[in-house]
Motif scaffolding. Structure first.
Motif, short mmCIF file in Angstrom:
data_model
loop_
_atom_site.label_atom_id
_atom_site.label_comp_id
_atom_site.label_asym_id
_atom_site.label_seq_id
_atom_site.Cartn_x
_atom_site.Cartn_y
_atom_site.Cartn_z
N MET A 105 54.83 43.16 68.53
CA MET A 105 56.25 43.00 68.86
C MET A 105 56.82 44.31 69.40
N LYS A 106 57.54 44.23 70.52
CA LYS A 106 58.16 45.41 71.09
C LYS A 106 59.26 45.93 70.16
N PHE A 107 59.44 47.26 70.20
CA PHE A 107 60.39 47.86 69.27
C PHE A 107 61.81 47.35 69.49
N CYS A 108 62.19 47.14 70.76
CA CYS A 108 63.55 46.68 71.06
C CYS A 108 63.86 45.37 70.32
N LYS A 109 62.91 44.43 70.37
CA LYS A 109 63.10 43.15 69.69
C LYS A 109 63.10 43.33 68.18
N LYS A 110 62.20 44.19 67.69
CA LYS A 110 62.13 44.46 66.26
C LYS A 110 63.44 45.08 65.77
N TYR A 111 63.99 45.98 66.57
CA TYR A 111 65.24 46.65 66.20
C TYR A 111 66.40 45.65 66.16
N GLN A 112 66.46 44.78 67.15
CA GLN A 112 67.52 43.78 67.20
C GLN A 112 67.43 42.82 66.01
N GLU A 113 66.21 42.41 65.68
CA GLU A 113 66.04 41.51 64.53
C GLU A 113 66.45 42.19 63.23
N TYR A 114 66.12 43.48 63.10
CA TYR A 114 66.52 44.21 61.89
C TYR A 114 68.04 44.30 61.78
N MET A 115 68.71 44.65 62.88
CA MET A 115 70.16 44.80 62.85
C MET A 115 70.84 43.46 62.60
N GLN A 116 70.22 42.35 63.05
CA GLN A 116 70.79 41.03 62.78
C GLN A 116 70.79 40.72 61.29
N THR A 117 69.78 41.22 60.57
CA THR A 117 69.74 41.01 59.12
C THR A 117 70.80 41.84 58.41
N GLN A 118 71.38 42.82 59.12
CA GLN A 118 72.41 43.67 58.52
C GLN A 118 73.81 43.31 58.98
N ASP A 119 73.95 42.13 59.62
CA ASP A 119 75.25 41.72 60.17
C ASP A 119 76.34 41.66 59.12
N GLN A 120 76.00 41.21 57.91
CA GLN A 120 77.00 41.08 56.85
C GLN A 120 77.59 42.43 56.47
N LYS A 121 76.79 43.49 56.60
CA LYS A 121 77.27 44.83 56.25
C LYS A 121 78.06 45.47 57.38
N LYS A 122 77.98 44.88 58.58
CA LYS A 122 78.71 45.39 59.75
C LYS A 122 78.38 46.86 60.02
N LEU A 123 77.10 47.15 60.07
CA LEU A 123 76.65 48.52 60.31
C LEU A 123 76.60 48.82 61.81
N PRO A 124 77.05 50.00 62.22
CA PRO A 124 76.93 50.37 63.64
C PRO A 124 75.47 50.56 64.01
N ALA A 125 75.17 50.40 65.28
CA ALA A 125 73.78 50.49 65.72
C ALA A 125 73.70 51.15 67.09
N VAL A 126 72.49 51.57 67.44
CA VAL A 126 72.22 52.10 68.78
C VAL A 126 72.07 50.91 69.72
N GLY A 127 72.85 50.90 70.81
CA GLY A 127 72.76 49.81 71.78
C GLY A 127 71.50 49.92 72.60
N PHE A 128 70.36 49.66 71.97
CA PHE A 128 69.06 49.88 72.59
C PHE A 128 68.92 49.09 73.89
N LYS A 129 69.28 47.82 73.85
CA LYS A 129 69.13 46.95 75.02
C LYS A 129 70.06 47.40 76.14
N ASN A 130 71.28 47.74 75.80
CA ASN A 130 72.25 48.18 76.81
C ASN A 130 71.84 49.51 77.44
N LEU A 131 71.29 50.42 76.62
CA LEU A 131 70.84 51.71 77.15
C LEU A 131 69.67 51.54 78.11
N LYS A 132 68.79 50.57 77.82
CA LYS A 132 67.68 50.30 78.73
C LYS A 132 68.19 49.76 80.07
N LYS A 133 69.28 48.96 80.03
CA LYS A 133 69.87 48.47 81.27
C LYS A 133 70.45 49.61 82.10
#
Length: 315
Positions: A1-29
């Motif tokens: 699994m590519k890290f970008c997808k792994k990172y997004q899946e991890y942050m989705q599990t933290q949605d309830q905590k509303k934690l800020p994240a690095v916009g990995f996908k947006n930065l790649k764009k």
């Protein structure tokens, strides 16, 4: 699994905590847009010139100029802002967690009863593990996006940016709260007869002594190993009553205070969990330093009030 997808899946599990994240996908764009703009610009210049310009060993690959409007104006500011939010969130949540753990008196009893009634006994340990996981994956995300930047642009601007961030003490792995969380879990692991099982994340964490010099060693992941020296660079001894200054270094409290005439002590963080760990690991040394510190603090207090009295009396 590519890290970008792994990172997004991890942050989705933290949605309830509303934690800020690095916009990995947006930065790649943004990087893709920068590369496209650079290629178009180079092709335009070649079509207007009879001879090829900017020939390089990379052929027609895009090489980002020293001053790039896309990178300087969007990529690096966006990454820095997101990193600041991640580090700020991590520090705030870690502080809140350890404040609860180190609570005393009625507050400690209240927190314990509340956790028991709500079935959250051991929630502090889980929260600590989640915070460290959050720090690790965001540290890896930053390294990977900067490595990708350098790979795409055949430059070292990403490394330079990372060095700049570290010099500003904005790297999450430099946070003194991460040091406190590691000490927190080592303390829990070493408590006997309490029925507390350490997280697998911290099985590789330990307090080690190399030629009498202590350090915290922790294998945070397969690619990240953290080494935190615990020798005071002022007295050249094991830190006692340790504090972390805004410069990111750890000193003895009294050593920091002696150097505080220039304001170096302002904003310092008292490392209570680390002090507990060192006092348990080096009881004889700690007891000896404690006696010496008491004498020194009394002497300094006496000198301070004598100087204040002389100033008041105009002597």
């Amino acid at each position: 699994m590519k890290f970008c997808k792994k990172y997004q899946e991890y942050m989705q599990t933290q949605d309830q905590k509303k934690l800020p994240a690095v916009g990995f996908k947006n930065l790649k764009k943004i990087l893709k847009r920068c590369r496209t703009d650079t290629i178009l610009s180079q092709n335009s210049r070649r079509s207007q010139s009879p001879s090829p310009l900017n020939d390089s060993p990379h052929g027609s690959s895009a090489i980002c100029p020293h001053h790039c409007a896309v990178c300087d104006g969007t990529f690096f500011p966006s990454l820095f802002k997101e990193m600041s939010e991640v580090v700020g969130c991590f520090n705030k949540r870690a502080q809140k967690l350890l404040d609860v753990h180190l609570a005393t008196g009625f507050r400690k009893y209240y927190v314990w009863c509340k956790d028991k009634l709500q079935g959250k006994h051991g929630a502090l340990v889980k929260e600590g593990k989640d915070l460290v996981s959050y720090a690790i994956i965001n540290a890896i995300a930053m390294r990977k996006i900067l490595k990708k930047y350098d790979k795409i642009h055949y430059s070292k601007h990403g490394q330079a940016f990372r060095s700049q961030v570290q010099s500003m003490h904005m790297d999450i792995l430099q946070s003194p709260w991460l040091c406190e969380l590691i000490a927190f879990h080592i303390n829990l692991r070493e408590r006997k007869g309490k029925g507390i099982r350490s997280s697998e994340l911290f099985e590789g964490c330990s307090l080690v002594f190399n030629e009498g010099k202590p350090s915290l060693s922790c294998e945070l992941s397969d690619t990240l190993k953290l080494e935190i020296g615990l020798t005071c660079s002022i007295c050249l001894d094991t830190v006692f009553d340790s504090v972390a200054l805004t410069c990111g270094h750890i000193f003895c409290y009294m050593c920091a205070c002696k150097s505080g005439s220039t304001g170096v002590y302002e904003g310092a963080l008292h490392l209570d969990e680390l002090n507990i760990l060192l006092s348990r690991s080096c009881p004889e040394y700690w007891e000896e330093r404690l006696k010496n510190e008491r004498v020194e603090r009394i002497r300094q207090a006496k000198e301070h009030w004598e100087s204040q009295s002389r100033a008041f009396l105009g002597i």
